[in-house]
Write an enzyme that holds these catalytic residues in place. Structure first.
Site, PDB file in Angstrom:
ATOM      1  N   ASP A  21       0.847  -1.537   0.135  1.00 14.73           N
ATOM      2  CA  ASP A  21      -0.086   0.027   0.092  1.00 14.73           C
ATOM      3  C   ASP A  21       0.879   1.183  -0.015  1.00 14.73           C
ATOM      4  O   ASP A  21       1.906   1.309   0.482  1.00 14.73           O
ATOM      5  CB  ASP A  21      -0.952   0.003   1.402  1.00 14.73           C
ATOM      6  N   GLY A  22       0.339   2.345  -0.514  1.00 12.41           N
ATOM      7  CA  GLY A  22       1.096   3.671  -0.574  1.00 12.41           C
ATOM      8  C   GLY A  22       1.603   3.953  -1.989  1.00 12.41           C
ATOM      9  O   GLY A  22       2.406   5.042  -1.795  1.00 12.41           O
ATOM     10  N   ASN A  23       1.322   3.385  -2.844  1.00 14.14           N
ATOM     11  CA  ASN A  23       1.817   3.659  -4.500  1.00 14.14           C
ATOM     12  C   ASN A  23       1.195   5.233  -4.723  1.00 14.14           C
ATOM     13  O   ASN A  23       2.263   5.984  -5.333  1.00 14.14           O
ATOM     14  CB  ASN A  23       1.377   2.815  -5.495  1.00 14.14           C
ATOM     15  N   GLY A  24       0.010   5.527  -4.388  1.00 14.99           N
ATOM     16  CA  GLY A  24      -0.752   6.665  -4.745  1.00 14.99           C
ATOM     17  C   GLY A  24       0.015   7.828  -4.170  1.00 14.99           C
ATOM     18  O   GLY A  24       0.518   8.695  -4.591  1.00 14.99           O
ATOM     19  N   HIS A  38       2.188   3.076  -9.285  1.00 17.94           N
ATOM     20  CA  HIS A  38       2.088   1.751  -9.089  1.00 17.94           C
ATOM     21  C   HIS A  38       3.132   1.230 -10.286  1.00 17.94           C
ATOM     22  O   HIS A  38       3.430   0.141 -10.014  1.00 17.94           O
ATOM     23  CB  HIS A  38       0.591   1.483 -10.097  1.00 17.94           C
ATOM     24  N   THR A  67     -11.082  -6.583  -4.683  1.00 16.61           N
ATOM     25  CA  THR A  67     -12.640  -6.521  -5.423  1.00 16.61           C
ATOM     26  C   THR A  67     -12.935  -5.209  -5.217  1.00 16.61           C
ATOM     27  O   THR A  67     -13.935  -4.930  -6.056  1.00 16.61           O
ATOM     28  CB  THR A  67     -13.421  -7.507  -4.691  1.00 16.61           C
ATOM     29  N   GLU A  68     -12.509  -4.366  -4.191  1.00 20.34           N
ATOM     30  CA  GLU A  68     -13.170  -3.235  -4.134  1.00 20.34           C
ATOM     31  C   GLU A  68     -12.276  -2.097  -4.870  1.00 20.34           C
ATOM     32  O   GLU A  68     -12.699  -1.137  -5.202  1.00 20.34           O
ATOM     33  CB  GLU A  68     -12.729  -2.750  -2.781  1.00 20.34           C
ATOM     34  N   ASN A  69     -11.192  -2.362  -5.474  1.00 16.72           N
ATOM     35  CA  ASN A  69     -10.324  -1.669  -6.311  1.00 16.72           C
ATOM     36  C   ASN A  69     -10.907  -1.136  -7.673  1.00 16.72           C
ATOM     37  O   ASN A  69     -10.587  -0.165  -8.244  1.00 16.72           O
ATOM     38  CB  ASN A  69      -8.876  -1.990  -6.506  1.00 16.72           C
ATOM     39  N   ARG A 189       1.900  -4.935   6.269  1.00 19.02           N
ATOM     40  CA  ARG A 189       1.262  -3.725   5.538  1.00 19.02           C
ATOM     41  C   ARG A 189       2.035  -2.591   5.482  1.00 19.02           C
ATOM     42  O   ARG A 189       2.339  -2.174   6.535  1.00 19.02           O
ATOM     43  CB  ARG A 189      -0.117  -3.556   6.052  1.00 19.02           C
ATOM     44  N   GLU A 208       1.007 -13.092  13.033  1.00 24.90           N
ATOM     45  CA  GLU A 208       1.557 -12.273  13.462  1.00 24.90           C
ATOM     46  C   GLU A 208       1.292 -11.018  12.554  1.00 24.90           C
ATOM     47  O   GLU A 208       1.806 -11.113  11.210  1.00 24.90           O
ATOM     48  CB  GLU A 208       2.935 -12.344  13.831  1.00 24.90           C
TER      49      GLU A 208
HETATM   50  C1  IPE Z   1      -5.562  -2.761  -0.041  1.00 24.11           C
HETATM   51  O1  IPE Z   1      -5.313  -1.347  -0.380  1.00 24.11           O
HETATM   52  C2  IPE Z   1      -5.641  -3.493  -1.549  1.00 24.11           C
HETATM   53  C3  IPE Z   1      -4.514  -3.635  -2.300  1.00 24.11           C
HETATM   54  C4  IPE Z   1      -3.267  -3.488  -1.714  1.00 24.11           C
HETATM   55  C5  IPE Z   1      -4.595  -4.158  -3.543  1.00 24.11           C
HETATM   56  P1  IPE Z   1      -6.324  -0.234  -0.540  1.00 24.11           P
HETATM   57  O2  IPE Z   1      -5.536   0.907  -0.603  1.00 24.11           O
HETATM   58  O3  IPE Z   1      -6.975  -0.412  -1.811  1.00 24.11           O
HETATM   59  O4  IPE Z   1      -7.197  -0.521   0.870  1.00 24.11           O
HETATM   60  P2  IPE Z   1      -7.987   0.916   1.581  1.00 24.11           P
HETATM   61  O5  IPE Z   1      -8.890   1.287   0.515  1.00 24.11           O
HETATM   62  O6  IPE Z   1      -7.055   1.675   1.825  1.00 24.11           O
HETATM   63  O7  IPE Z   1      -8.542   0.003   2.527  1.00 24.11           O
HETATM   64  C1  IPE Z   2      -1.595   0.205  -3.524  1.00 21.43           C
HETATM   65  O1  IPE Z   2      -1.360   1.447  -3.406  1.00 21.43           O
HETATM   66  C2  IPE Z   2      -2.027  -0.458  -4.573  1.00 21.43           C
HETATM   67  C3  IPE Z   2      -3.124  -0.753  -5.026  1.00 21.43           C
HETATM   68  C4  IPE Z   2      -4.090  -0.977  -4.229  1.00 21.43           C
HETATM   69  C5  IPE Z   2      -3.329  -1.631  -6.351  1.00 21.43           C
HETATM   70  P1  IPE Z   2      -2.460   2.607  -3.313  1.00 21.43           P
HETATM   71  O2  IPE Z   2      -2.980   2.908  -4.827  1.00 21.43           O
HETATM   72  O3  IPE Z   2      -3.544   2.275  -2.641  1.00 21.43           O
HETATM   73  O4  IPE Z   2      -1.664   3.757  -2.735  1.00 21.43           O
HETATM   74  P2  IPE Z   2      -2.429   4.830  -1.699  1.00 21.43           P
HETATM   75  O5  IPE Z   2      -3.029   4.238  -0.653  1.00 21.43           O
HETATM   76  O6  IPE Z   2      -3.284   5.626  -2.501  1.00 21.43           O
HETATM   77  O7  IPE Z   2      -1.349   5.909  -1.318  1.00 21.43           O
HETATM   78 MG    MG Z   3      -4.016   2.237  -0.545  1.00 19.42          MG
END
Ligand code: IPE
Ligand code: IPE
Ligand code: MG
Length: 242
Positions: A21-24, A38, A67-69, A189, A208
């Site tokens: 998580d955190g690519n954005g 990404h 599934t929510e993405n 995470r 854990e």
């Molecule tokens: C969880 O990350 C899904 C993936 C890493 C593929 P999200 O960034 O989509 O999750 P939320 O929305 O913060 O819970």
């Molecule tokens: C995780 O990074 C990658 C995917 C869910 C595909 P995010 O795209 O959720 O990055 P943030 O959470 O917005 O920083």
């Molecule tokens: Mg995210």
């Protein structure tokens, strides 16, 4: 440079599950479009797979698309699918060179046909490799996985293949996408979020958890080793007393 962490003598988790998580946010910090985050994240996946193999981890499951993405803006979903196509093609080339077995969990029915064809090719061509097993969670949601498993169990009961009274925890595990894969020992995470976001709810029952503020594109071998050091400091229990 900080001294490197030495894992000699430590207990290496057999299966590590990662919510990358955190690519954005990584891209935003650099005034780049989210898709650049990404793309950087996909490179990190590659590096971490090699590092995990070096360290002696046997299974690694990465949450690539939930599934929510699908609820993200269409241009971001399109960019992720484009990246995925390229990633799967690269993986087909690399898997045998690296003796890596690749598997995909999640509902493939909503993915485009050419992506499903690549997944099938990847799973088939790497199935006999006995190095690290890399499990990609793609269009994966734990509740959806449990729903699909339940439907299948109900159908098998209706057809007389399964007796409702014989359903054990092992039966349920065997209907999940992760059948045959040992439960994760360690969940990581990145990016500071402290939630599961519908990931492996059944399988993480005794895992854990390790959370770090590091954004996924910045995650590296030393960060992975830090998580393993923390894991070694835990007093693992499975319901019993010590
Ligand atoms: C969880 O990350 C899904 C993936 C890493 C593929 P999200 O960034 O989509 O999750 P939320 O929305 O913060 O819970
Ligand atoms: C995780 O990074 C990658 C995917 C869910 C595909 P995010 O795209 O959720 O990055 P943030 O959470 O917005 O920083
Ligand atoms: Mg995210």
């Amino acid at each position: 440079m900080a001294e490197k962490i030495d894992l000699t003598g430590m207990n290496i988790p057999n299966h590590v599950a990662i919510i990358l998580d955190g690519n954005g946010r990584w891209a935003k910090k650099r005034f780049l479009p989210r898709k650049a985050g990404h793309a950087a994240g996909a490179k990190t996946v590659e590096k971490i797979l090699e590092d995990a193999h070096d360290i002696g981890i046997k299974y690694i499951t990465m949450y690539a698309f939930s599934t929510e993405n699908w609820n993200r803006p269409q241009d971001e979903v399109d960019a992720l699918m484009k990246l995925l196509r390229k990633y799967l093609s690269d993986c087909i080339e690399r898997a045998n060179k690296n003796n890596m077995r690749c598997m995909v969990i999640g509902d493939k029915t909503r993915l485009d046909d050419d992506i499903v064809a690549k997944i099938n090719e990847l799973e088939e061509c790497s199935k006999d490799n006995d190095g690290i097993t890399f499990i990609i969670a793609l269009n994966y949601g734990s509740r959806d996985e449990i729903r699909r498993a339940t439907t299948k169990m109900a159908m098998d009961c209706k057809e007389g293949k399964l007796n409702p009274e014989d359903i054990t925890e092992d039966t349920i595990s065997s209907y999940l996408d992760t059948r045959g894969i040992p439960d994760p020992d360690l969940l990581i995470r990145t990016s500071g979020e402290i939630r599961l976001s519908n990931y492996l709810l059944w399988q993480l029952a005794y895992t854990e958890f390790y959370f770090t503020d590091v954004l996924w594109p910045d995650f590296n071998k030393e960060e992975l080793k830090k998580a393993i050091v923390k894991y070694n400091q835990r007093d693992r229990r499975f319901g019993g007393v010590k």
